[in-house]
Scaffold this active site. Structure first.
Site, mmCIF file in Angstrom:
data_model
loop_
_atom_site.group_PDB
_atom_site.id
_atom_site.type_symbol
_atom_site.label_atom_id
_atom_site.label_comp_id
_atom_site.label_asym_id
_atom_site.label_seq_id
_atom_site.Cartn_x
_atom_site.Cartn_y
_atom_site.Cartn_z
ATOM 1 N N CYS A 1 -38.141 3.329 54.807
ATOM 2 C CA CYS A 1 -38.575 2.408 55.875
ATOM 3 C C CYS A 1 -37.401 1.962 56.747
ATOM 4 C CB CYS A 1 -39.345 1.226 55.273
ATOM 5 S SG CYS A 1 -40.358 0.372 56.521
ATOM 6 N N SER B 1 -45.691 -0.702 56.555
ATOM 7 C CA SER B 1 -45.563 -2.101 56.961
ATOM 8 C C SER B 1 -44.263 -2.261 57.737
ATOM 9 C CB SER B 1 -45.557 -3.015 55.719
ATOM 10 O OG SER B 1 -45.383 -4.359 56.105
ATOM 11 N N GLU C 1 -43.577 3.471 47.268
ATOM 12 C CA GLU C 1 -43.305 2.722 46.030
ATOM 13 C C GLU C 1 -44.167 1.473 45.877
ATOM 14 O OE1 GLU C 1 -40.735 0.527 49.024
ATOM 15 O OE2 GLU C 1 -41.487 2.577 48.722
ATOM 16 N N LYS D 1 -47.691 -4.601 64.792
ATOM 17 C CA LYS D 1 -47.190 -4.130 63.507
ATOM 18 C C LYS D 1 -48.012 -2.952 62.981
ATOM 19 C CE LYS D 1 -46.025 -5.946 58.922
ATOM 20 N NZ LYS D 1 -46.029 -7.165 58.073
ATOM 21 N N ARG E 1 -49.840 -13.989 52.732
ATOM 22 C CA ARG E 1 -48.639 -14.795 52.972
ATOM 23 C C ARG E 1 -48.511 -15.129 54.447
ATOM 24 N NH1 ARG E 1 -43.587 -11.277 52.916
ATOM 25 N NH2 ARG E 1 -44.467 -10.900 54.996
ATOM 26 N N HIS F 1 -43.809 3.279 52.566
ATOM 27 C CA HIS F 1 -43.459 2.622 51.306
ATOM 28 C C HIS F 1 -44.327 3.171 50.169
ATOM 29 C CE1 HIS F 1 -40.649 -0.587 52.477
ATOM 30 N NE2 HIS F 1 -41.366 -0.739 53.584
#
Length: 305
Positions: free
Chosen positions: A142, A192, A237, A163, A249, A235
């Site tokens: 990323c 992201s 992972e 985004k 969040r 990502h």
């Protein structure tokens, strides 16, 4: 692959509950085998979570791996205790005392800053320069991938209109590629980020090869022609709940954020997300370790160049 870690690293308990093969230093010392030496430059604020995510994937092949967790010395981490960093991480300057079969440079939540404004940028550049001759293959993730492309090839990042957030469908653009061995023609990658890299800049760089693109024709995966530098814009992972936690969040902070794409069933945040990328993630990391690290790195790591 058993991953060699300190006996009391918090990630150990999580991984053992999942039947991931981890090996303590004491047991590893009794095996007559040279483990692969992998350094993880962990730039994520939630370091313990990222440790567990990466170790879970690195532990899925049949060789022993010696992990070194690396912290930046010019940055004060606020989401993890100093005791944890002191006990389980080596300072970045210790990297220069060793050679490594592989290195992972993670993402970081600093993508909206110019690279030079990141407080550890010069430190990271020194690591990337050192890795060129002292690490056999480096995997950039990323923001780490954007940093690697910028530092090594001068390829700038740019801000997206909104985004890129969700599970993006990707397709391979090469027929025969060890990193994608066993992959379907289309595969999901968690994404992201607020920034991207222009497709034509990578295509025009003769020292790079494009391996996969996402549904928006952005390049998700590329590599150097010598296989020593791997750039993954997503990502893989991430855990099942990672994007969910990020979404709620930001909602609680009152930030404008869309529901992550292709993530919640029926795009309903009230429903529990499903993991559609787990097998892809395990295959990707296993392929990297096998084909671009283990199969190529010299047995005597001191001869690495």
């Amino acid at each position: 692959m058993p991953i060699k870690i300190q006996s009391d690293l918090p990630a150990r308990l999580v991984l053992e509950k999942e039947n991931i093969f981890v090996m303590t230093e004491n047991r590893a010392s009794k095996q007559d085998i040279r483990p692969l030496k992998i350094a993880i430059v962990n730039l994520m604020p939630t370091k313990e979570t990222t440790e567990t995510q990466l170790l879970r994937l690195l532990g899925n092949t049949p060789l022993q791996i010696d992990i070194s967790l690396v912290r930046m010395e010019k940055h004060e981490s606020t989401h993890v205790s100093g005791e944890h960093l002191e006990k389980f991480y080596i300072p970045s300057s210790d990297i220069f005392k060793n050679k490594y079969d592989g290195m992972i440079i993670t993402g970081a939540p600093v993508e909206q800053l110019p690279f030079e404004d990141v407080d550890y940028w010069s430190e990271l550049c020194r690591i990337m320069d050192y890795a060129k001759k002292n690490v056999f293959s480096t995997l950039f993730i990323c923001w780490g991938a954007q940093a690697g492309l910028y530092h090594n090839y001068g390829i700038e990042k740019f801000a997206l209109d909104k985004k890129a957030f969700g599970i993006f469908e990707n397709h391979r653009v090469v027929e025969s590629e060890p990193l994608l061995r066993g992959f379907d023609d289309f595969f999901p990658v968690p994404t992201s980020r607020h920034t991207s890299v222009k497709r034509n800049l990578i295509l025009n760089e003769k020292k790079l090869q494009v391996l996969a693109e996402n549904q928006d024709s952005e390049i998700t995966l590329s590599k150097s022609n010598d296989n020593r530098l791997i750039f993954m814009m997503g990502h893989l992972e991430y855990d099942t709940e990672t994007l969910s936690k990020e979404y709620f969040r930001d909602k609680e902070k009152g930030l404008k954020i869309d529901v992550p794409l292709n993530y919640f069933p029926s795009d309903d945040p009230a429903k529990k997300p499903k993991n559609s990328w787990r097998s892809t993630a395990h295959l990707f990391f296993s392929n990297w370790l096998n084909y671009y690290v283990y199969q190529e790195t010299p047995y005597d790591i001191e001869k690495l160049d």
